[in-house]
Motif scaffolding. Structure first.
Motif, PDB file in Angstrom:
ATOM      1  N   GLY A 105       0.809  -1.207   0.000  1.00  0.00           N
ATOM      2  CA  GLY A 105       0.000   0.000   0.000  1.00  0.00           C
ATOM      3  C   GLY A 105       0.843   1.257   0.000  1.00  0.00           C
ATOM      4  N   SER A 106       0.283   2.321  -0.582  1.00  0.00           N
ATOM      5  CA  SER A 106       1.035   3.567  -0.653  1.00  0.00           C
ATOM      6  C   SER A 106       1.184   4.216   0.720  1.00  0.00           C
ATOM      7  CB  SER A 106       0.360   4.527  -1.615  1.00  0.00           C
ATOM      8  OG  SER A 106      -0.908   4.864  -1.118  1.00  0.00           O
ATOM      9  N   GLN A 107       0.423   3.713   1.722  1.00  0.00           N
ATOM     10  CA  GLN A 107       0.522   4.276   3.059  1.00  0.00           C
ATOM     11  C   GLN A 107       1.690   3.684   3.835  1.00  0.00           C
ATOM     12  OE1 GLN A 107      -2.251   6.371   4.417  1.00  0.00           O
ATOM     13  NE2 GLN A 107      -2.541   6.544   2.236  1.00  0.00           N
ATOM     14  N   GLU A 108       2.224   2.564   3.341  1.00  0.00           N
ATOM     15  CA  GLU A 108       3.241   1.869   4.122  1.00  0.00           C
ATOM     16  C   GLU A 108       4.546   2.661   4.148  1.00  0.00           C
ATOM     17  OE1 GLU A 108       3.535  -2.280   3.623  1.00  0.00           O
ATOM     18  OE2 GLU A 108       1.402  -2.535   3.340  1.00  0.00           O
TER      19      GLU A 108
ATOM     20  N   MET B 233       3.787   7.386 -10.407  1.00  0.00           N
ATOM     21  CA  MET B 233       2.445   6.789 -10.303  1.00  0.00           C
ATOM     22  C   MET B 233       2.193   6.300  -8.879  1.00  0.00           C
ATOM     23  SD  MET B 233       2.178   4.618 -13.829  1.00  0.00           S
ATOM     24  CE  MET B 233       0.428   4.261 -13.715  1.00  0.00           C
TER      25      MET B 233
ATOM     26  N   VAL C  17       3.482   7.477  -6.007  1.00  0.00           N
ATOM     27  CA  VAL C  17       3.267   8.542  -5.012  1.00  0.00           C
ATOM     28  C   VAL C  17       1.987   9.339  -5.278  1.00  0.00           C
ATOM     29  CG1 VAL C  17       5.722   8.762  -4.449  1.00  0.00           C
ATOM     30  CG2 VAL C  17       4.734  10.251  -6.200  1.00  0.00           C
ATOM     31  N   THR C  18       1.417   9.197  -6.465  1.00  0.00           N
ATOM     32  CA  THR C  18       0.139   9.886  -6.727  1.00  0.00           C
ATOM     33  C   THR C  18      -1.036   8.900  -6.704  1.00  0.00           C
ATOM     34  OG1 THR C  18       0.557   9.681  -9.099  1.00  0.00           O
ATOM     35  CG2 THR C  18       1.134  11.779  -8.085  1.00  0.00           C
ATOM     36  N   GLU C  19      -0.817   7.761  -6.071  1.00  0.00           N
ATOM     37  CA  GLU C  19      -1.868   6.748  -5.838  1.00  0.00           C
ATOM     38  C   GLU C  19      -2.395   6.113  -7.125  1.00  0.00           C
ATOM     39  OE1 GLU C  19      -4.091   7.884  -1.752  1.00  0.00           O
ATOM     40  OE2 GLU C  19      -4.640   9.150  -3.426  1.00  0.00           O
ATOM     41  N   GLN C  20      -1.692   6.297  -8.246  1.00  0.00           N
ATOM     42  CA  GLN C  20      -2.192   5.709  -9.497  1.00  0.00           C
ATOM     43  C   GLN C  20      -2.066   4.180  -9.499  1.00  0.00           C
ATOM     44  OE1 GLN C  20      -1.049   7.774 -13.204  1.00  0.00           O
ATOM     45  NE2 GLN C  20      -0.431   9.476 -11.927  1.00  0.00           N
TER      46      GLN C  20
ATOM     47  N   ASP D 177      -2.387   2.328  -6.789  1.00  0.00           N
ATOM     48  CA  ASP D 177      -3.537   1.900  -5.981  1.00  0.00           C
ATOM     49  C   ASP D 177      -4.813   1.960  -6.813  1.00  0.00           C
ATOM     50  OD1 ASP D 177      -1.995   1.544  -3.730  1.00  0.00           O
ATOM     51  OD2 ASP D 177      -2.283   3.596  -3.030  1.00  0.00           O
ATOM     52  N   ALA D 178      -4.927   3.020  -7.625  1.00  0.00           N
ATOM     53  CA  ALA D 178      -6.127   3.167  -8.455  1.00  0.00           C
ATOM     54  C   ALA D 178      -6.240   1.993  -9.426  1.00  0.00           C
ATOM     55  CB  ALA D 178      -6.083   4.489  -9.217  1.00  0.00           C
TER      56      ALA D 178
END
Lengths: 276, 294
Positions: free
Chosen positions: B33-36, B155, B157-160, B162-163
């Motif tokens: 996940g990008s939150q990790e 991509m 860091v801009t949640e792409q 994840d998207a």
């Protein structure tokens, strides 16, 4: 699914990153067709909860039951199937910037649903028209304003016809006018399509306007929960502190059909806060 | 002796790959996940195993995705263009000048011993066995892996990323697989281009500066260079291409921390790519010498 089973039931959810506990024994229930706003300060774990709900991450422990089925125990293939029932509108819209608006909205239909091109075109055009961004179909995400990008993000999520739509900070970075437009769109998605929505926000006005229920997340747990009206009137210290710190202007509150009038809300708010 | 080194390499690889895979705990199908938190430094022992483990798991995931329909043909062709066609200029330019430098150095050196006529043979063999594939991989690989890491890192860091996952697609299939296939396919082509243009540059400079006729240079080189020499050089290229793409994709996917993170990922991918190309070159050379002895 049995009668009385909530659509989403989160039980004892814990999420840790190394030694940092982000969510700590969190419980939450979302009924089908309901809009629940999760509010809380920065770093309270709101976005992590949103990502866990749409199965973008796995929890450290606890369960997330969707129609009674625990999605945290599913293997990857089963999880991919479940994930198609959900959609997420990202905080920074997360549009794929190498693709046009049309291709962004068509992406899930081509990749996950494998629809024929005519069906993809029809659905994308319909969704873009409904969100009022059909004129931007051939633009790249970099050419859009913040408000338009948010709308395209909602359009992309709606194109999947999801059962659960999770909005992560839908109004952050938008001016008040655009924020209220996005509020209206969220409300319309619920009323027109019956989508169950979880809205992660720190904007109390948005939470008040669009939700059936507000839950306050602090230190990894839901510390208060209730209808918007009950939430505003509560004497619970944490809620009052958050409402006051968020700078919410009760004079800006608009009407909520079938509920208390803005005037009644204002009077009750002042009464509750003067008593406090 | 050669066999012993190869044996050790095979044993190391056999032990290392599963161990590294076991060390990685994060890349299940839902991905990271990008939150990790941001990844550990790869120069620390624990961080090194973490990165190798994750890159290995990512690669296996991409290979598995290869067998799932639809084939990412359009994406792969786009990567062949982005990684290959756009690298032709730098590959040719560097090869021409390296060829000329090699020719000048050898011609000068051999002149002292009266062996200047061997220049064509030496340049031919060294270019086909080593310089064309390895030098091209190091120079072009830096460009390719930095580009891949920057694009995928942005991509991430801009949640792409994840998207993509939330929209029901697999980032390994959509992003990683086309880049691995693209880089693997274009590297042999770029190496052949570098071989031809580097050799031509060497031929031209020796004719002009040392009076060795092009025809003589060409013929002596052809007499020395065997098909085995060519194969032993070209066979390395797909491995180099895969290393370039895997390193770029890995550092891109684990990027955290906004634009600073993207910059760090780009730098690390260039350093790690160059290092791994040269390390793997040693082992690949040992293997090719066993298959095609000089």
């Amino acid at each position: 699914m049995t009668a009385g089973t909530p659509f989403i039931a989160v039980r004892g959810l814990v999420k840790r990153y190394d030694d940092k506990v982000v969510l700590d024994d969190l419980d939450l229930t979302v009924e089908r067709g309901e809009t629940v706003a999760i509010i809380g300060g920065s770093g309270s774990g709101k976005s992590t909860l949103a990502r866990l709900l749409v199965a973008l991450e796995r929890p450290t422990s606890g369960s997330i039951l969707v129609d009674g089925c625990d999605i945290t125990t599913l293997d990857d293939l089963e999880l991919a199937t479940v994930r198609r029932r959900f959609a997420m509108v990202f905080q920074r819209h997360a549009l794929l910037d190498s693709m046009t608006v049309f291709d962004n909205v068509a992406f899930p239909l081509r990749e996950a649903e494998h629809l024929p091109s005519s069906a993809v075109r029809d659905r994308v055009e319909r969704v873009l028209r409904e969100l009022g961004v059909d004129g931007a179909a051939n633009k790249l995400p970099g050419e859009l304003s913040g408000g338009m990008a948010k709308r395209v993000g909602i359009a992309r999520a709606m194109a999947m016809q999801p059962e659960l739509l999770v909005y992560d900070e839908p109004t952050s970075g938008l001016d008040p006018v655009n924020s209220r437009i996005v509020d209206g769109l969220i409300e319309r998605m619920r009323s027109a399509h019956g989508v169950t929505s979880v809205v992660i926000t720190h904007d109390m006005v948005t939470a008040y306007r669009i939700s059936d229920r507000i839950a306050l997340l602090a230190k990894g747990r839901i510390v208060a929960e209730g209808t918007p009206e009950a939430f505003l009137m509560t004497h619970q210290e944490t809620v009052r502190e958050f409402a006051q710190a968020s700078g919410m202007d009760v004079a800006r509150l608009g009407p909520r059909p079938g509920r208390m009038t803005p005037e009644e809300v204002r009077r009750a708010w002042y009464r509750a806060h003067e008593q406090g | 002796m050669q066999l012993q080194i190869i044996d050790v390499a095979v044993v190391v690889a056999a032990v290392f790959a599963p161990a590294a895979d076991a060390v990685s705990g994060w890349w299940r199908a839902t991905g990271r996940g990008s939150q990790e938190p941001k990844p550990p430094s790869w120069v620390e022992p624990k961080g090194f195993f973490w990165h190798v483990g994750n890159a290995t798991t990512m690669t296996f995931g991409a290979i598995r995705a290869l067998f799932r329909r639809p084939l990412e043909l359009r994406g792969t062709i786009a990567q062949v263009e982005a990684l290959g066609v756009e690298s032709v200029g730098i590959a040719i330019t560097t090869a021409v000048f390296v060829g000329m430098v090699m020719a000048v150095q050898f011609a000068y050196g051999l002149q002292r011993f009266g062996g200047m006529e061997y220049t064509g043979r030496i340049v031919g063999v060294s270019f086909s066995r080593e310089l064309a594939p390895t030098l091209t991989a190091v120079i072009v690989g830096g460009r390719m892996s930095a580009g891949i890491a920057a694009e995928i890192g942005s991509m991430a860091v801009t949640e792409q990323i994840d998207a993509i996952r939330s929209l029901g697609a697999d980032p390994l299939k959509k992003l990683v697989l086309p880049r691995i296939l693209g880089a693997t396919l274009v590297m042999p082509v770029l190496a052949v281009l570098a071989l031809v243009t580097g050799f031509t540059g060497a031929m031209w400079i020796t004719d002009n500066q040392f009076g060795i006729p092009c025809r003589f240079f060409y013929q002596t080189a052809l007499e020395s260079v065997t098909l085995g020499d060519l194969w032993s050089g070209l066979i390395k290229c797909p491995f180099f291409g895969a290393i370039i793409a895997i390193v770029g994709c890995h550092f891109g996917l684990v990027t955290r921390g906004g634009t600073v993170g993207v910059g760090r990922a780009t730098t690390m991918s260039v350093v790690v790519t160059s290092t791994f190309i040269l390390i793997s070159d040693f082992f690949l050379t040992k293997v090719t010498l066993l298959i095609w002895p000089s």
